[in-house]
Motif scaffolding. Sequence first.
Motif, PDB file in Angstrom:
ATOM      1  N   GLU A  54      44.847  -7.319 -31.216  1.00 35.64           N
ATOM      2  CA  GLU A  54      45.293  -8.056 -32.405  1.00 35.64           C
ATOM      3  C   GLU A  54      46.439  -8.990 -32.018  1.00 35.64           C
ATOM      4  OE1 GLU A  54      44.990  -8.509 -35.821  1.00 35.64           O
ATOM      5  OE2 GLU A  54      46.888  -9.587 -35.667  1.00 35.64           O
ATOM      6  N   THR A  55      46.219 -10.303 -32.223  1.00 36.76           N
ATOM      7  CA  THR A  55      47.290 -11.275 -31.931  1.00 36.76           C
ATOM      8  C   THR A  55      47.303 -12.394 -32.977  1.00 36.76           C
ATOM      9  OG1 THR A  55      45.841 -12.645 -30.551  1.00 36.76           O
ATOM     10  CG2 THR A  55      47.099 -10.952 -29.402  1.00 36.76           C
ATOM     11  N   SER A  56      46.960 -12.066 -34.247  1.00 38.56           N
ATOM     12  CA  SER A  56      46.778 -13.159 -35.214  1.00 38.56           C
ATOM     13  C   SER A  56      48.094 -13.785 -35.680  1.00 38.56           C
ATOM     14  CB  SER A  56      45.985 -12.670 -36.423  1.00 38.56           C
ATOM     15  OG  SER A  56      46.742 -11.738 -37.146  1.00 38.56           O
ATOM     16  N   CYS A  57      49.197 -13.018 -35.580  1.00 37.90           N
ATOM     17  CA  CYS A  57      50.462 -13.554 -36.091  1.00 37.90           C
ATOM     18  C   CYS A  57      51.597 -13.237 -35.114  1.00 37.90           C
ATOM     19  CB  CYS A  57      50.711 -13.000 -37.489  1.00 37.90           C
ATOM     20  SG  CYS A  57      52.062 -13.813 -38.347  1.00 37.90           S
ATOM     21  N   ASP A  58      52.492 -12.328 -35.467  1.00 36.03           N
ATOM     22  CA  ASP A  58      53.637 -12.097 -34.592  1.00 36.03           C
ATOM     23  C   ASP A  58      53.707 -10.685 -34.033  1.00 36.03           C
ATOM     24  OD1 ASP A  58      54.215 -10.967 -37.021  1.00 36.03           O
ATOM     25  OD2 ASP A  58      56.305 -11.587 -37.067  1.00 36.03           O
ATOM     26  N   ALA A  79      38.386  -8.130 -30.510  1.00 33.71           N
ATOM     27  CA  ALA A  79      39.607  -8.881 -30.824  1.00 33.71           C
ATOM     28  C   ALA A  79      39.491  -9.461 -32.224  1.00 33.71           C
ATOM     29  CB  ALA A  79      39.836 -10.005 -29.817  1.00 33.71           C
ATOM     30  N   CYS A  80      40.656  -9.641 -32.856  1.00 37.72           N
ATOM     31  CA  CYS A  80      40.709 -10.326 -34.148  1.00 37.72           C
ATOM     32  C   CYS A  80      40.511 -11.822 -33.893  1.00 37.72           C
ATOM     33  CB  CYS A  80      42.068 -10.061 -34.778  1.00 37.72           C
ATOM     34  SG  CYS A  80      42.414 -11.162 -36.142  1.00 37.72           S
ATOM     35  N   HIS A  81      39.541 -12.439 -34.596  1.00 40.31           N
ATOM     36  CA  HIS A  81      39.281 -13.871 -34.373  1.00 40.31           C
ATOM     37  C   HIS A  81      39.681 -14.723 -35.573  1.00 40.31           C
ATOM     38  CE1 HIS A  81      35.260 -14.447 -36.562  1.00 40.31           C
ATOM     39  NE2 HIS A  81      35.611 -13.209 -36.796  1.00 40.31           N
ATOM     40  N   GLY A  82      40.314 -14.115 -36.592  1.00 35.56           N
ATOM     41  CA  GLY A  82      40.799 -14.872 -37.727  1.00 35.56           C
ATOM     42  C   GLY A  82      40.821 -13.997 -38.962  1.00 35.56           C
ATOM     43  N   PRO A  83      41.484 -14.407 -40.033  1.00 34.76           N
ATOM     44  CA  PRO A  83      42.321 -15.605 -40.097  1.00 34.76           C
ATOM     45  C   PRO A  83      43.671 -15.362 -39.423  1.00 34.76           C
ATOM     46  CG  PRO A  83      42.386 -14.431 -42.193  1.00 34.76           C
ATOM     47  CD  PRO A  83      41.427 -13.687 -41.314  1.00 34.76           C
ATOM     48  N   GLY A  84      44.373 -16.445 -39.095  1.00 38.10           N
ATOM     49  CA  GLY A  84      45.667 -16.318 -38.449  1.00 38.10           C
ATOM     50  C   GLY A  84      46.069 -17.640 -37.833  1.00 38.10           C
ATOM     51  N   LEU A  85      47.072 -17.586 -36.964  1.00 39.97           N
ATOM     52  CA  LEU A  85      47.551 -18.794 -36.279  1.00 39.97           C
ATOM     53  C   LEU A  85      46.597 -19.113 -35.129  1.00 39.97           C
ATOM     54  CD1 LEU A  85      51.286 -17.675 -36.077  1.00 39.97           C
ATOM     55  CD2 LEU A  85      50.307 -19.347 -37.689  1.00 39.97           C
ATOM     56  N   ALA A  86      46.151 -20.369 -35.037  1.00 39.42           N
ATOM     57  CA  ALA A  86      45.107 -20.733 -34.068  1.00 39.42           C
ATOM     58  C   ALA A  86      45.491 -20.344 -32.633  1.00 39.42           C
ATOM     59  CB  ALA A  86      44.813 -22.230 -34.156  1.00 39.42           C
TER      60      ALA A  86
END
Length: 339
Positions: free
Chosen positions: A13-17, A85-92
Motif C-alpha cells: 500500500e503506497t496510495s498516500c503517506d 498492490a493498491c492501484h488507486g485511488p490515490g496520488l499518482a
Amino acid sequence: MVTEAGVRILGIETSCDETAAAVVEDGRRVLSSVVASQVDLHARFGGVVPEIASRAHVELITAVIAEALVEAGVLDVTELDAVAACHGPGLAGALLVGVSAAKALALSTGLPYVQVNHLEAHLYAAWLEEPDLEPPLAVLIVSGGHTLLVVMEGHGRYRVLGQTVDDAAGEAFDKVARFLGLGYPGGPAIDVLAATGDPTAIPFPRAMVDDGYDFSFSGLKTAVINHVRRYPDAEVADVVASFQEAVVDVLVTKLVGAAAEAGASTLVIGGGVAANSRLRARLLDAAGATGRRAFLPPPALCTDNGAMIAATAWWRLRADGPTPLDAGADPNLRLPSVA
Ligand code: KG4
Ligand code: ZN
C-alpha cells in the motif's frame, strides 16, 4: 482460481503517506503488517506533499517489504502465492511506487500480480477480523479522501448509496485541526482533545442529516472557523468536541438509515476516521439501540495498511484471477457500484 488453503499474499500500500506491506494467509490471518508513516515529513507543510510522498515511498518500499516478509517467516519470495498492490485511488506518483514494486516482484518470480482498489480494501479490513460477516452489510468508508456509504450485497457487489458532495470527513478533521493549530494529521489530535471537551457546548450544523445519503462537511468547517473568529476565547476542547459530535451525528444517522433501507443487520466501518473513538462508541450504541451488530475493525486496520490490500487480493484472485502486468495505476479509481 485459487481454492487451496494456506494461500499467502503480500499486500503493498503506497496510495498516500504510509508505505505499508503485509503478508496475509487465506484472506484473514495477518502474518505480518508493517507500516512506515511519513507523517513527520509532511507535518511541517500541514498536509501531504505529493512529491515528498513519492520520494519517501521509493526510499522506504524495499525495507518495508523485506521486514514484512521476515516478520511473516517468509524466507524467500517464491514461498508466497501472489503479490498485490493498491492501484488507486490515490496520488499518482505514490501509487506507482507500490504498483511497480509488486509487478517487479511478480515478473521476477513468476508469481501472480493482483491489483486492489483502495476503497474496497478499507471495506475488507473488517473481513480480516470477522471472516463470517453475512451480507448485506451497511458500510461506511470514511478516510482523508473519501466518505462513502455503501451496501455490500456480496463479495465484489456494492451499491453506493451516497458520498460527500464536498470535503471528505477526514479532510474536515484535518482542516479544522489545521485552523486551530493542532497539527497534522488532525483526526487523531481532535479525537484526543475532544475527550476533554463538552460535545454539546456549541450547536454546529448537521448538514443534510435528514436528506438522503450524501454528505457535506465544508459548511461545518466554515461554521467552526466563524465561531472561533467570533469567540476567540472559546475553549478549544469544547469547540473540537462539538465539531466532532456534529460529524459523528451525521455519519451514524445515515449509516443506520442505510442499514434499515437495505435490511442489513450489520454495520461496518472502515478508513482512517473509523479509528475515531467517539464514532466507534456512538456506532456501538446505535447498533444496540436498533437491534443490529456493529463491526469495527481495530484502529490499526482502519488507517492505511498492507493487510487490507492482501486480504482484498485473496478475494479478488478467487473471483477474477491475476491482473495482467501491463495494468497501471488509476488515481481516480472509484468503487464499482452495481446500481
Ligand atoms: O484511511 P486513511 O489512513 O488514509 C486515506 O485513505 O485517506 O485516513 C486518513 C484520515 C486523515 O484525515 C486522518 O485525520 C483521519 O483519517 N483519522 C482520524 C483518526 N485517525 C485518523 N479522524 C478522526 N479520528 C481519528 N482517531
Ligand atoms: Zn485509506
